[in-house]
Design an enzyme around this catalytic site. Structure first.
Site, PDB file in Angstrom:
ATOM      1  N   HIS A 445       0.822  -1.213   0.000  1.00 50.21           N
ATOM      2  CA  HIS A 445       0.000   0.000   0.000  1.00 50.21           C
ATOM      3  C   HIS A 445       0.853   1.260   0.000  1.00 50.21           C
ATOM      4  O   HIS A 445       2.059   1.242   0.278  1.00 50.21           O
ATOM      5  CB  HIS A 445      -0.974   0.006   1.186  1.00 50.21           C
ATOM      6  CG  HIS A 445      -0.308   0.085   2.545  1.00 50.21           C
ATOM      7  ND1 HIS A 445       0.063   1.264   3.135  1.00 50.21           N
ATOM      8  CD2 HIS A 445       0.034  -0.892   3.426  1.00 50.21           C
ATOM      9  CE1 HIS A 445       0.595   1.031   4.325  1.00 50.21           C
ATOM     10  NE2 HIS A 445       0.596  -0.284   4.520  1.00 50.21           N
ATOM     11  N   CYS A 464       2.819  -4.916   6.835  1.00 54.13           N
ATOM     12  CA  CYS A 464       2.526  -4.677   5.427  1.00 54.13           C
ATOM     13  C   CYS A 464       3.718  -3.991   4.752  1.00 54.13           C
ATOM     14  O   CYS A 464       4.629  -3.500   5.418  1.00 54.13           O
ATOM     15  CB  CYS A 464       1.273  -3.821   5.280  1.00 54.13           C
ATOM     16  SG  CYS A 464      -0.248  -4.683   5.726  1.00 54.13           S
TER      17      CYS A 464
END
Length: 558
Positions: A445, A464
């Site tokens: 992301h 992440c």
């Protein structure tokens, strides 16, 4: 594919048992060599050779495919076939692949070949030992010596199944078994580069390693003295400086460039001066680097041989992402990965969709550990960050007024309520999220904290992967989708409307952990073991060696 391979193995085992049952025991002294092999494999008693029990089920499968014909001796069992000495030589050189020759009885095999005897028990022992050693070698070469998930649940990778029985049969039949065996090494780019790096470093280790740079003040251009000469000797030993510059006493521009080269390939700030961090990297022993390469070779056997014609790969220790198309790196960008506490896992998956202007649902663990402490310090934090609170995680949950909820109240109900951040400039996922199905709930992301990309060490996320240029990555992924040109994507981003772009052809993505590799320019790159995963593999290999020596009880191994 893996199911077919396993099914084939089961069929082979059944065939082996049937073939063994079909053999009628001839009168003593009248057995052919093939019959002797079949009889030896047909019993339940252990087959001990060189102090270890051979793997009877594995050998039964191998010889059943051959109709119990010998692989390494002529049919009558009185002479060696040429393939025998070639295989023994390959096993003796297993160290070139980062493996251990002792695992394959290399010394004992060489001795048995040199003192070959056609006496029945001796020739049976040689035939069985050489076959099992080759089968083990092929397994370790292609799939590794360790079982990844048994070492750590974060090693979410399964080596591709290999028909070692079929490969060993082909080796026995090959007119040039040396070339055939050389071609069986894993074909992924990390493995091949590491193997050559290992070959370059091993003679350095055997010669005593590289010189230690004594402790002292910072070394930088313009200085003279013994510290400068010691630095030159150290950089020459690792190939970062031309040997002809060994005796120059001054820290000149050539030495500055050599230091900067060393720093760049170790992921350090390339300022050309030797401070504490660079000195520590220079003083890592060559033996330690060799062990690091062996650990990386083991992990390189776990990853797919083919990453896919179009794929994205992230190397966690180097904090870098590459997007590849047709074997060419089309994009390269920095990334931010998980901290040492919230580590990014090793896995292979697919990017299935992009989310423009994503909402962020805060995981329960992060709500407890990160969000609540901030609420206690700043009561209006939720509203300021655009974070909404819902009464639960189901579709029937209702929104609660965050201004009416104290930090104490939220702490009591944190596992029941759901926190969700609206799209916008403060959203933790930034403007784009890249979905990758996996069991860890991690994904790629954007981020609202882009200033962190300026750091050299970027292990800063909660697991992440934050990408440095999400717009470029989105362009790469949507390139096959003419209905999603850049202007349309930008219009959606400007609208702040959450929109999902499904990829008609998902793009493979590989989250890797390689602390040593050879880059496209042929330069050996080395990075810090930020998660201690090199040590995990090295320690598991050491426990494996102790198990084989009968000195320990359990280990995750093949």
């Amino acid at each position: 594919m893996r199911q077919f391979v396993r099914l084939g193995m089961i069929v082979l085992l059944v065939v082996a048992n049937l073939a063994l049952a079909a053999y009628e025991k001839p009168a003593a002294g009248q057995e052919t060599f093939s019959q002797q092999i079949a009889q030896r494999l047909g019993g339940d008693s252990p087959w001990i050779v060189e102090g270890r029990a051979l793997n009877l089920p594995l050998l039964r499968r191998f010889y059943a495919r051959r109709g119990f014909a010998p692989a390494w001796l002529e049919t009558e069992g009185t002479r060696l076939r040429p393939q025998a000495s070639v295989v023994a030589a390959v096993l003796a050189a297993a160290g070139n692949e980062g493996l251990e020759p002792d695992d394959y009885g290399a010394v004992a095999l060489q001795a048995r070949l040199q003192a070959f005897s056609p006496e029945p028990e001796e020739r049976l022992a040689l035939e069985g030992l050489l076959s099992e050693s080759l089968l083990n070698y092929l397994t370790h070469l292609r799939s590794g010596r360790l079982t990844p998930r048994a070492i750590s649940v974060e090693f979410d990778t399964t080596p591709e199944p290999v028909d070692v029985i079929g490969l060993a049969h082909e080796v026995a039949q090959a007119t040039d078994p040396m070339t055939f065996l050389a071609a069986l090494a894993p074909a992924n780019p990390y493995y091949l580069g590491l193997r050559s790096a290992l070959a370059a470093l091993r003679p350095v280790v055997q010669a005593g390693g590289w010189p230690v740079l004594p402790e002292g003040p910072k070394l930088q251009p313009g200085q003279k003295g013994p510290g400068v000469l010691a630095l030159r000797r150290r950089l020459i030993a690792s190939g970062d400086l031309d040997p002809r510059a060994a005796s120059l006493p001054v820290y000149d521009d050539g030495l500055r460039k050599a230091v900067a080269h060393f720093q760049a390939r170790h992921g350090l700030e390339a300022d050309g001066a030797v401070g504490a961090t660079t000195r520590a990297a220079l003083n890592v022993p060559a033996e330690r680097r060799l062990a690091q390469m062996v650990a990386n070779l083991e992990r390189a056997r776990w990853i797919p041989a083919d990453f896919g014609p179009r794929h994205v790969r992230v190397n966690i220790p180097s904090f870098q992402l590459q997007a590849v198309d047709g074997g060419v790196v089309r994009l390269e960008m920095p990334v931010i990965v998980g901290t040492a506490v919230r580590r990014t896992p090793i896995l292979s998956s697919q990017i299935t969709s992009l989310v423009l202007n994503p909402m962020w649902t805060v995981p329960r663990k992060l709500a407890r550990e990160d969000l609540l402490p901030k609420l206690q310090k700043q009561p209006g934090y939720l509203e300021a960050q655009g974070i909404r609170v819902y009464s639960g995680w189901g579709s029937e949950a209702r929104e609660l007024r965050s201004r009416d909820l104290s930090a104490k109240t939220l702490a009591a109900m944190v596992d029941q309520v759901k926190f969700r951040q609206d799209p916008g400039p403060l959203n933790a996922l930034g403007q784009i999220k890249f979905n990758i199905p996996n069991g860890f709930d991690v994904y790629l992301h954007d981020t609202s904290h882009r200033e962190k990309f300026a750091r050299t060490v970027r292990a800063l996320s909660s697991g992440c992967v934050r990408v440095g240029d999400p717009m470029a990555l989105a362009g790469f992924l949507t390139d096959p989708l003419p209905e999603w040109p850049p202007q349309r994507r930008q219009e959606i981003l400007d609208s702040a409307k959450t929109t999902v772009i499904a990829l008609r052809q998902p793009v493979p993505v590989h989250l890797l952990y390689q602390t040593v590799w050879r880059d496209a320019a042929g330069v050996i790159q080395i990075r810090d073991d930020v998660y201690g995963r090199d040590d995990q593999v090295r320690e598991a290999l050491e426990r494996r060696s102790l198990l084989l020596a009968g000195k320990t009880a359990t280990v995750a191994m093949r």
